[in-house]
Write a protein that holds these residues in place. Structure first.
Motif, PDB file in Angstrom:
ATOM      1  N   ARG A  26       0.811  -1.215   0.000  1.00 54.70           N
ATOM      2  CA  ARG A  26       0.000   0.000   0.000  1.00 54.70           C
ATOM      3  C   ARG A  26       0.852   1.277   0.000  1.00 54.70           C
ATOM      4  N   HIS A  27       1.936   1.310   0.778  1.00 55.46           N
ATOM      5  CA  HIS A  27       2.763   2.508   0.793  1.00 55.46           C
ATOM      6  C   HIS A  27       3.646   2.610  -0.442  1.00 55.46           C
ATOM      7  N   ALA A  28       4.095   1.476  -0.957  1.00 58.53           N
ATOM      8  CA  ALA A  28       4.901   1.483  -2.178  1.00 58.53           C
ATOM      9  C   ALA A  28       4.106   2.044  -3.354  1.00 58.53           C
ATOM     10  N   PHE A  29       2.828   1.711  -3.434  1.00 60.96           N
ATOM     11  CA  PHE A  29       2.008   2.166  -4.553  1.00 60.96           C
ATOM     12  C   PHE A  29       1.938   3.687  -4.605  1.00 60.96           C
ATOM     13  N   GLU A  30       1.708   4.306  -3.457  1.00 63.57           N
ATOM     14  CA  GLU A  30       1.579   5.764  -3.425  1.00 63.57           C
ATOM     15  C   GLU A  30       2.899   6.433  -3.794  1.00 63.57           C
ATOM     16  N   ALA A  31       4.013   5.894  -3.293  1.00 64.45           N
ATOM     17  CA  ALA A  31       5.317   6.461  -3.633  1.00 64.45           C
ATOM     18  C   ALA A  31       5.599   6.337  -5.124  1.00 64.45           C
ATOM     19  N   TYR A  32       5.217   5.208  -5.709  1.00 64.33           N
ATOM     20  CA  TYR A  32       5.391   4.996  -7.149  1.00 64.33           C
ATOM     21  C   TYR A  32       4.571   6.001  -7.939  1.00 64.33           C
ATOM     22  N   ARG A  33       3.345   6.213  -7.511  1.00 72.42           N
ATOM     23  CA  ARG A  33       2.485   7.183  -8.206  1.00 72.42           C
ATOM     24  C   ARG A  33       3.022   8.603  -8.087  1.00 72.42           C
ATOM     25  N   ARG A  34       3.819   8.857  -7.055  1.00 71.98           N
ATOM     26  CA  ARG A  34       4.409  10.190  -6.867  1.00 71.98           C
ATOM     27  C   ARG A  34       5.734  10.342  -7.610  1.00 71.98           C
ATOM     28  N   GLY A  35       6.174   9.294  -8.306  1.00 69.29           N
ATOM     29  CA  GLY A  35       7.354   9.421  -9.144  1.00 69.29           C
ATOM     30  C   GLY A  35       8.650   8.942  -8.540  1.00 69.29           C
ATOM     31  N   ALA A  36       8.601   8.274  -7.403  1.00 72.50           N
ATOM     32  CA  ALA A  36       9.824   7.790  -6.761  1.00 72.50           C
ATOM     33  C   ALA A  36      10.321   6.511  -7.430  1.00 72.50           C
ATOM     34  N   ALA A  37      11.583   6.194  -7.167  1.00 74.67           N
ATOM     35  CA  ALA A  37      12.149   4.892  -7.510  1.00 74.67           C
ATOM     36  C   ALA A  37      11.987   4.016  -6.280  1.00 74.67           C
ATOM     37  N   VAL A  38      11.047   3.090  -6.317  1.00 77.52           N
ATOM     38  CA  VAL A  38      10.586   2.375  -5.132  1.00 77.52           C
ATOM     39  C   VAL A  38      11.140   0.955  -5.105  1.00 77.52           C
ATOM     40  N   VAL A  39      11.650   0.567  -3.930  1.00 76.36           N
ATOM     41  CA  VAL A  39      11.974  -0.829  -3.657  1.00 76.36           C
ATOM     42  C   VAL A  39      11.105  -1.259  -2.481  1.00 76.36           C
ATOM     43  N   ALA A  40      10.187  -2.187  -2.743  1.00 74.21           N
ATOM     44  CA  ALA A  40       9.297  -2.706  -1.705  1.00 74.21           C
ATOM     45  C   ALA A  40       9.855  -4.041  -1.227  1.00 74.21           C
ATOM     46  N   LEU A  41      10.127  -4.143   0.058  1.00 75.42           N
ATOM     47  CA  LEU A  41      10.802  -5.324   0.604  1.00 75.42           C
ATOM     48  C   LEU A  41       9.955  -5.996   1.662  1.00 75.42           C
ATOM     49  N   ASP A  42       9.885  -7.319   1.591  1.00 76.83           N
ATOM     50  CA  ASP A  42       9.181  -8.089   2.611  1.00 76.83           C
ATOM     51  C   ASP A  42       9.827  -9.461   2.703  1.00 76.83           C
ATOM     52  N   TRP A  43       9.688 -10.117   3.868  1.00 78.14           N
ATOM     53  CA  TRP A  43      10.203 -11.460   4.038  1.00 78.14           C
ATOM     54  C   TRP A  43       9.273 -12.496   3.417  1.00 78.14           C
ATOM     55  N   GLY A  44       7.999 -12.176   3.317  1.00 74.88           N
ATOM     56  CA  GLY A  44       7.010 -13.132   2.819  1.00 74.88           C
ATOM     57  C   GLY A  44       6.989 -13.209   1.304  1.00 74.88           C
ATOM     58  N   THR A  45       7.155 -14.408   0.776  1.00 72.07           N
ATOM     59  CA  THR A  45       7.161 -14.597  -0.677  1.00 72.07           C
ATOM     60  C   THR A  45       5.835 -14.179  -1.296  1.00 72.07           C
ATOM     61  N   ASP A  46       4.723 -14.574  -0.690  1.00 69.98           N
ATOM     62  CA  ASP A  46       3.415 -14.222  -1.237  1.00 69.98           C
ATOM     63  C   ASP A  46       3.230 -12.714  -1.296  1.00 69.98           C
ATOM     64  N   GLU A  47       3.672 -12.017  -0.265  1.00 74.36           N
ATOM     65  CA  GLU A  47       3.533 -10.562  -0.232  1.00 74.36           C
ATOM     66  C   GLU A  47       4.338  -9.910  -1.358  1.00 74.36           C
ATOM     67  N   VAL A  48       5.543 -10.422  -1.589  1.00 77.38           N
ATOM     68  CA  VAL A  48       6.386  -9.861  -2.649  1.00 77.38           C
ATOM     69  C   VAL A  48       5.739 -10.082  -4.019  1.00 77.38           C
ATOM     70  N   VAL A  49       5.222 -11.283  -4.250  1.00 72.47           N
ATOM     71  CA  VAL A  49       4.582 -11.586  -5.536  1.00 72.47           C
ATOM     72  C   VAL A  49       3.370 -10.687  -5.755  1.00 72.47           C
ATOM     73  N   THR A  50       2.522 -10.563  -4.723  1.00 79.01           N
ATOM     74  CA  THR A  50       1.327  -9.726  -4.853  1.00 79.01           C
ATOM     75  C   THR A  50       1.686  -8.266  -5.107  1.00 79.01           C
ATOM     76  N   THR A  51       2.664  -7.764  -4.376  1.00 75.80           N
ATOM     77  CA  THR A  51       3.076  -6.370  -4.553  1.00 75.80           C
ATOM     78  C   THR A  51       3.613  -6.133  -5.952  1.00 75.80           C
ATOM     79  N   GLN A  52       4.424  -7.059  -6.449  1.00 76.00           N
ATOM     80  CA  GLN A  52       4.977  -6.902  -7.793  1.00 76.00           C
ATOM     81  C   GLN A  52       3.867  -6.892  -8.843  1.00 76.00           C
ATOM     82  N   GLN A  53       2.869  -7.722  -8.657  1.00 74.50           N
ATOM     83  CA  GLN A  53       1.746  -7.749  -9.601  1.00 74.50           C
ATOM     84  C   GLN A  53       1.006  -6.422  -9.613  1.00 74.50           C
ATOM     85  N   TRP A  54       0.760  -5.862  -8.438  1.00 76.87           N
ATOM     86  CA  TRP A  54       0.050  -4.591  -8.375  1.00 76.87           C
ATOM     87  C   TRP A  54       0.892  -3.446  -8.924  1.00 76.87           C
ATOM     88  N   LEU A  55       2.204  -3.483  -8.674  1.00 74.27           N
ATOM     89  CA  LEU A  55       3.073  -2.455  -9.244  1.00 74.27           C
ATOM     90  C   LEU A  55       3.028  -2.515 -10.774  1.00 74.27           C
TER      91      LEU A  55
END
Length: 236
Positions: A26-55
């Motif tokens: 959720r926070h990565a999405f807003e930063a991306y929309r604001r033009g940042a170079a975003v790295v979203a990091l999590d330990w959970g594999t499912d969370e990383v996959v879901t975040t990448q799909q939404w990005l």
């Protein structure tokens, strides 16, 4: 649903932003929309996959400006895969209460921030969180659950210990505190009618942002806001 105030954090286009414990992004999405170079990091594999799909979906929809970039990676808060002094902004939202060696995690945040860089740390607020713990062990006493409850002074102390300068703070999500008290009272794995009704209220608030709930949260956040947010800066 954002916990961090992006204006206070001063997130701008062209900055590098690290979202730690990103969850589903959720926070990565807003930063991306604001033009940042975003790295979203999590330990959970499912969370990383879901975040990448939404990005990817944000990019395909043309919602990110030219020059913005975003990726999701799996990583450990105690050993961030990021060079020293390479990040302009860090968000660590609702994650440090899960980390046994939280001081090392704070030190890693300080290590990767550039001089003059800023971090927003959010954790469950002491009072509302204490009520949840009193009502239900299942709320927190599980694998990967909350292992501590921070007071604001403790968050500020940890930031200062690793050489960061704590600044402003605020509270957020007052409407969510009674929801979790109700969940803890009836059983976190149960969803009787009152819980379902309250959940519908929260979804309505999230999707429509009506003035009445915005006004209620503005009044109630200082009193029962479920999250504490503390901002800090790395000295030059």
């Amino acid at each position: 649903m954002l916990t961090v105030d992006y204006d206070r954090l001063d997130v701008r286009a062209g900055q590098t932003l690290l979202d730690l414990g990103c969850g589903e992004g959720r926070h990565a999405f807003e930063a991306y929309r604001r033009g940042a170079a975003v790295v979203a990091l999590d330990w959970g594999t499912d969370e990383v996959v879901t975040t990448q799909q939404w990005l990817g979906a944000i990019a395909e929809a043309g919602e990110a400006p030219v020059g913005a970039s975003a990726t999701a990676v799996r990583g450990d808060l105690l050993h961030l895969p990021v060079p020293d002094a390479s990040v302009d902004r860090v968000i660590a939202s609702e994650v440090l209460e899960h980390v046994p060696d939280d001081l090392t995690a704070f030190a890693e945040i300080a290590r990767v921030l550039k001089p003059g860089g800023r971090v927003a740390v959010t954790v469950p607020r002491y009072g509302p969180e204490r009520v949840c713990w009193a009502l239900s062990d299942a709320y927190h006493a599980n694998e990967g659950g909350h292992i501590r409850i921070y007071r604001e002074a403790e968050v500020r102390s940890r930031l200062a210990q690793v050489g960061l300068l704590p600044g402003s703070s605020h509270h957020a999500h007052a409407l969510h505190a009674p929801y979790w008290w109700l969940k803890c009272a009836v059983g976190v794995d149960r969803s009787p009618a009152p819980v379902r009704a309250y959940h519908r209220l929260l979804v309505w608030d999230l999707t429509t942002r009506p003035w009445v709930t915005r006004a209620a949260e503005k009044v109630l956040d200082p009193v029962i806001g479920k999250s504490l947010v503390v901002y800090a800066t790395k000295p030059w």
